[in-house]
Design a protein around this motif. Structure first.
Motif, PDB file in Angstrom:
ATOM      1  N   THR A  63       0.864   7.190  -6.734  1.00 37.89           N
ATOM      2  CA  THR A  63      -0.170   8.197  -6.981  1.00 37.89           C
ATOM      3  C   THR A  63       0.380   9.601  -6.936  1.00 37.89           C
ATOM      4  O   THR A  63      -0.310  10.555  -7.284  1.00 37.89           O
ATOM      5  CB  THR A  63      -1.293   8.086  -5.926  1.00 37.89           C
ATOM      6  N   LEU A  77       0.823  -1.208   0.000  1.00 34.03           N
ATOM      7  CA  LEU A  77       0.000   0.000   0.000  1.00 34.03           C
ATOM      8  C   LEU A  77       0.859   1.260   0.000  1.00 34.03           C
ATOM      9  O   LEU A  77       0.497   2.268  -0.614  1.00 34.03           O
ATOM     10  CB  LEU A  77      -0.938  -0.009   1.212  1.00 34.03           C
ATOM     11  N   GLY A  99      -4.086  -0.251 -12.902  1.00 42.89           N
ATOM     12  CA  GLY A  99      -3.170   0.688 -12.268  1.00 42.89           C
ATOM     13  C   GLY A  99      -3.598   2.135 -12.420  1.00 42.89           C
ATOM     14  O   GLY A  99      -3.194   2.998 -11.626  1.00 42.89           O
ATOM     15  N   ASP A 100      -4.455   2.418 -13.411  1.00 46.59           N
ATOM     16  CA  ASP A 100      -4.934   3.795 -13.603  1.00 46.59           C
ATOM     17  C   ASP A 100      -5.746   4.291 -12.414  1.00 46.59           C
ATOM     18  O   ASP A 100      -5.885   5.496 -12.215  1.00 46.59           O
ATOM     19  CB  ASP A 100      -5.800   3.881 -14.869  1.00 46.59           C
ATOM     20  N   LEU A 101      -6.302   3.361 -11.635  1.00 38.18           N
ATOM     21  CA  LEU A 101      -7.074   3.762 -10.464  1.00 38.18           C
ATOM     22  C   LEU A 101      -6.187   4.401  -9.396  1.00 38.18           C
ATOM     23  O   LEU A 101      -6.675   5.124  -8.530  1.00 38.18           O
ATOM     24  CB  LEU A 101      -7.791   2.545  -9.860  1.00 38.18           C
ATOM     25  N   LEU A 102      -4.884   4.141  -9.493  1.00 41.27           N
ATOM     26  CA  LEU A 102      -3.962   4.610  -8.463  1.00 41.27           C
ATOM     27  C   LEU A 102      -2.945   5.619  -8.975  1.00 41.27           C
ATOM     28  O   LEU A 102      -2.448   6.451  -8.222  1.00 41.27           O
ATOM     29  CB  LEU A 102      -3.207   3.417  -7.862  1.00 41.27           C
ATOM     30  N   VAL A 103      -2.629   5.542 -10.246  1.00 41.04           N
ATOM     31  CA  VAL A 103      -1.540   6.350 -10.797  1.00 41.04           C
ATOM     32  C   VAL A 103      -2.101   7.551 -11.544  1.00 41.04           C
ATOM     33  O   VAL A 103      -3.054   7.428 -12.312  1.00 41.04           O
ATOM     34  CB  VAL A 103      -0.656   5.509 -11.736  1.00 41.04           C
ATOM     35  N   ARG A 104      -1.487   8.683 -11.328  1.00 40.43           N
ATOM     36  CA  ARG A 104      -1.873   9.916 -12.029  1.00 40.43           C
ATOM     37  C   ARG A 104      -0.621  10.550 -12.639  1.00 40.43           C
ATOM     38  O   ARG A 104       0.495  10.128 -12.415  1.00 40.43           O
ATOM     39  CB  ARG A 104      -2.512  10.907 -11.052  1.00 40.43           C
ATOM     40  N   LYS A 117       5.433   4.059 -10.113  1.00 42.97           N
ATOM     41  CA  LYS A 117       4.340   3.890 -11.069  1.00 42.97           C
ATOM     42  C   LYS A 117       4.585   2.678 -11.969  1.00 42.97           C
ATOM     43  O   LYS A 117       3.667   1.892 -12.236  1.00 42.97           O
ATOM     44  CB  LYS A 117       4.193   5.158 -11.913  1.00 42.97           C
ATOM     45  N   ILE A 162       3.857  -0.571 -10.154  1.00 39.34           N
ATOM     46  CA  ILE A 162       2.425  -0.825 -10.046  1.00 39.34           C
ATOM     47  C   ILE A 162       1.885  -1.406 -11.353  1.00 39.34           C
ATOM     48  O   ILE A 162       1.189  -2.428 -11.373  1.00 39.34           O
ATOM     49  CB  ILE A 162       1.678   0.473  -9.689  1.00 39.34           C
ATOM     50  N   LEU A 167       1.797   1.681  -3.559  1.00 40.62           N
ATOM     51  CA  LEU A 167       0.704   2.250  -4.333  1.00 40.62           C
ATOM     52  C   LEU A 167       0.562   3.742  -4.065  1.00 40.62           C
ATOM     53  O   LEU A 167       0.301   4.532  -4.971  1.00 40.62           O
ATOM     54  CB  LEU A 167      -0.605   1.538  -3.991  1.00 40.62           C
ATOM     55  N   TYR A 168       0.754   4.146  -2.834  1.00 41.15           N
ATOM     56  CA  TYR A 168       0.688   5.566  -2.488  1.00 41.15           C
ATOM     57  C   TYR A 168       1.783   6.347  -3.214  1.00 41.15           C
ATOM     58  O   TYR A 168       1.540   7.433  -3.740  1.00 41.15           O
ATOM     59  CB  TYR A 168       0.836   5.745  -0.977  1.00 41.15           C
TER      60      TYR A 168
END
Length: 525
Positions: free
Chosen positions: A470, A463, A510-515, A478, A481, A466-467
């Motif tokens: 983002t 986690l 992975g798009d749900l977490l990465v910007r 990224k 992930i 994942l943080y």
């Protein structure tokens, strides 16, 4: 010139592909139908013999004919959007004892996976599926190519790997259908509705599963009905050749489809020189003896292969080095750091080889990785998971001892059991934060906070990773992930694997977490 085996560029369920060259220097792809063991087992169970493309010369001539027909039809169907890889020749390969197709080498790549720098290319898989594969499936079914719809993705998520994106001399891109020959019969669609509404119906109608079958009468009618449109995109000579090739798809008397299971079984081994003509004649009227021979031969090969696997096992050879490696992993931070970076670097290099990352993108990720904490989080997770069994044993032993002596009760035992993991995670993560602070690195504060929560705390470092992904920076986090998601897609049995729709779907999670994904600036010499 290196041997053919040293120039392997791909392998699928039906064949292995090697890079070769014509006498004039033009690059070619030689597709040798050796097949995979699993696909061979499926064919043997369903048809009684291995993939007919391997041993039946008529099937390989039919495959070439289908390619020519579809190449002509594609000029009407999807002009400028899709073409068929040009076939140069078909032949028998004496070295591999199998049929082969020589076709033009396509210097293309699969659709882009999502990664830190993929924002400008992420529509490629949608373009392939929505604007190429789905329309193609409809056209194939309308014109009688029922079996080829499988290779075009009709209920088959593996089919995206059959297409490559090439760049033309004018700088435009278009799709090329490179693999039209199925590796397994069309009987395992991912969509159960299609299984019952289409594939099982065709299986019952044909008396066997579809395998690149063409409804020739339906194809004739389609060509007749669309002759004017076809003559607008083909010359009269090309149209005549199309009609001749369409007739060439009519099954001959010696077609493998008309053989019995016993005949296919014997002929497949005769063609590959595994039995003699005399043996073939002998076993034609002695099916029990033939199948008894196959069972005996199969068991013998199986035991021999198992023996080779045990003898050549790297694990057995490296057992003496395992304990020092485990000790170094547990107690040497520098060793863990080196190992974690090696794992991530291999992932980056794999994406580069698949042309999912450019050289510039891969080099940038590797450079950032040398100063990144993110690749260490996977190792941290592994350390805590490795400690978990020992912590449980020690905790349960302590709780039972204290409980037996009356020092603690049931409530105390439950609290002690739940607290043990929290204590270990807190100590470990606190040490990580102190070490990261000393060298000016990123500190896993989120992992520390999550570590206080029973059960969820076990995933504290994933986690944390994942943080990291983002946040605006940290491309390595990224990448990890997206790579982890893609690995999950490739691991799915039957329908997963490289360049399959399952891999693309999993990777895009992975798009749900990465910007904040932006392409790297172009490097000019």
């Amino acid at each position: 010139m290196s041997s053919l085996k040293d120039r392997k560029i791909g392998a699928g369920r039906s064949a292995t592909v090697y890079l070769d060259h014509l006498p004039d220097g033009r690059a070619t792809a030689r597709k040798i139908f050796v097949g995979s063991s699993l696909a061979g087992l499926v064919h043997t169970v369903i048809f009684g013999a291995n993939n007919p493309y391997i041993w039946h010369k008529g099937s390989i001539a039919e495959a070439a004919c289908r390619r020519r027909v579809l190449s002509a039809l594609m000029k009407l169907w999807l002009p400028g959007k899709l073409r068929i890889a040009e076939i140069i020749s078909t032949s028998w390969n004496d070295e591999f004892r199998a049929n082969e197709i020589t076709m033009e080498f396509i210097d293309g790549r699969a659709p882009s996976l999502h990664h830190p720098y993929s924002s400008m290319k992420e529509n490629e898989i949608k373009d392939l599926v929505d604007n190429v594969m789905k329309p193609l499936q409809v056209l194939l079914l309308d014109s009688g190519f029922d079996g080829l719809a499988w290779q075009a993705g009709y209920g088959n998520p593996v089919a995206t790997s059959n297409f490559l994106l090439e760049t033309t001399e004018t700088g435009e891109t278009r799709w090329v259908w490179v693999d039209l020959e199925s590796g397994v019969p069309a009987l395992f669609p991912a969509n159960p509705i299609l299984l019952f509404s289409f594939y099982l119906q065709r299986t019952l109608a044909n008396g066997r599963p579809l395998y690149d079958d063409v409804d020739v009468p339906k194809l004739r009618r389609y060509i007749d009905d669309n002759s004017d449109a076809l003559l607008n995109v083909l010359s009269s000579q090309e149209f005549d050749e199309l009609c001749v090739d369409a007739e060439g798809l009519v099954h001959k008397d010696d077609d493998w489809r008309f053989m019995s299971r016993l005949q296919r079984s014997i002929q497949s081994r005769l063609a590959r020189s595994k039995i003699t003509e005399e043996e073939a004649e002998h076993y034609k009227t002695r099916p029990l003896r033939w199948y008894g021979r196959l069972i005996k031969s199969g068991l013998s090969r199986g035991f021999a292969k198992l023996g080779r696997m045990v003898q050549e096992s790297k694990l057995l050879k490296q057992l003496s080095h395992l304990l020092p490696m485990v000790r170094a992993f547990m107690f040497m931070p520098s060793y863990r750091s080196q190992l974690s970076r090696l794992v991530v670097a291999r992932g980056i290099e794999n994406w580069r080889k698949r042309r999912q990352l450019t050289d510039h993108e891969a080099d940038t990720l590797k450079h950032e990785m040398e100063n990144s904490e993110s690749s260490l989080y996977i190792t941290d997770f592994g350390v805590l998971m490795a400690l978990k069994p020992f912590v449980k044993v020690i905790t349960l032993t302590t709780i039972f001892t204290l409980g037996a002596t009356g020092v603690i009760g049931v409530a105390g035992g439950v609290i002690g059991y739940l607290s043990a993991g929290v204590i270990v995670r807190t100590i470990y993560t606190s040490c990580r934060i102190i070490a990261a602070t000393a060298r000016g690195g990123r500190r896993p504060w989120l992992a520390l906070l999550l570590g206080f929560i029973p059960v969820i705390g076990n995933a504290a470092y994933p986690l944390q990773l994942l943080y990291e992904g983002t946040r605006g920076g940290n491309a390595v986090a990224k990448f990890i992930i997206y790579d982890l998601m893609a690995r999950l897609g490739r691991a799915v049995p039957i329908w997963g694997g490289p360049d399959t729709l399952i891999e693309y779907k999993a990777n895009s999670i992975g798009d749900l977490l990465v910007r904040h994904r932006l392409p790297l600036p172009v490097v000019t010499e």
